[in-house]
Design an enzyme around this catalytic site. Structure first.
Site, PDB file in Angstrom:
ATOM      1  N   GLY A   9       0.721  -1.267  -0.008  1.00 30.70           N
ATOM      2  CA  GLY A   9       0.009  -0.128  -0.054  1.00 30.70           C
ATOM      3  C   GLY A   9       0.812   1.317   0.049  1.00 30.70           C
ATOM      4  CB  THR A  10       2.915   3.244   0.748  1.00 27.41           C
ATOM      5  OG1 THR A  10       3.235   4.624   0.753  1.00 27.41           O
ATOM      6  CG2 THR A  10       4.206   2.477   1.266  1.00 27.41           C
ATOM      7  CB  THR A  11       5.516   4.084  -3.703  1.00 26.04           C
ATOM      8  OG1 THR A  11       4.642   3.452  -4.645  1.00 26.04           O
ATOM      9  CG2 THR A  11       6.956   4.396  -4.785  1.00 26.04           C
ATOM     10  CD  GLU A  26       1.773   6.640  -2.164  1.00 25.27           C
ATOM     11  OE1 GLU A  26       0.621   6.599  -2.141  1.00 25.27           O
ATOM     12  OE2 GLU A  26       2.420   5.671  -1.250  1.00 25.27           O
TER      13      GLU A  26
END
Length: 208
Positions: A9-11, A26
């Site tokens: 769920g993320t970068t 993000e």
């Protein structure tokens, strides 16, 4: 199961530059297929010369950030000086290792600038710690981000160039990773400044 939570769920991105470091994330936070937040905070100021990013459980990441902030402040009051980036990463590594049987579901980047120069460390949920020499990415969008980073990173690049590279890598990840999106946040740390700021994504990403 832990590995699924670790990378979900993320970068996040960290880049070593000539005069400092750039951290970038993000803003989307997800719960499975549900978008829980479009303006999630994933960069945390630890000291005047260090910050951390989180990928994974937001609650676990927030708790670790608070612990580091308090410990760094206590060190400053007792020793009349700031903790080095190496010391901060070692402290967090020990905290994570002590909880290996009930781990924090989070992957962390710690970056900053001290007497040893610009430094970035990546840490896994069990306390594994790696000093990054050029760049690093974590989270579900990291495989896509790495393609851009490996292609366009140049040793000795300025922090301004680092921000542009991080933005390009984040936007590439957002186009392909459904758990990444909704704007970008950056942290630039040099000898002259500590700055956290946001940037909107390009129209190409919005329309992708």
């Amino acid at each position: 199961m832990m590995e699924d939570k670790q990378y979900k769920g993320t970068t996040t991105i960290g880049i070593i530059c000539d005069q400092g470091v750039v951290l970038a994330t993000e803003r989307r936070a997800t719960m499975g297929n549900f978008i829980a937040s479009r303006d999630a905070q994933k960069i945390y100021r630890i000291t005047d010369n260090a910050a951390m990013t989180i990928a994974g459980s937001v609650g676990d990441g927030q708790r670790l950030a608070r612990i580091l902030q308090v410990e760094a402040k206590l060190f400053e009051l007792r020793r009349h000086g700031s903790m080095s980036i190496n010391a901060l990463s070692m402290l967090l590594s020990n905290i994570l290792a002590e909880m290996r049987y009930a781990p924090y579901y989070v992957q962390v980047l710690i970056g900053g600038l001290d007497k040893a120069g610009p430094k970035i460390y990546s840490l896994d949920p069990l306390g594994g710690r790696i000093e990054e020499e050029k760049f690093v990415s974590t989270g579900s969008g990291s495989p896509i981000a790495y393609g851009v980073l490996e292609d366009r990173y140049k040793p000795g690049m300025s922090v301004e160039e680092g921000v542009e590279l991080a933005a390009r890598a984040l936007e590439s990840a957002m186009k392909r990773d459904s758990a990444s999106g909704n704007g970008m946040q950056f942290c630039v740390i040099t000898a002259e400044k500590f700055e956290i700021f946001e940037r909107e994504v390009s129209k190409q990403v919005i329309n992708a």
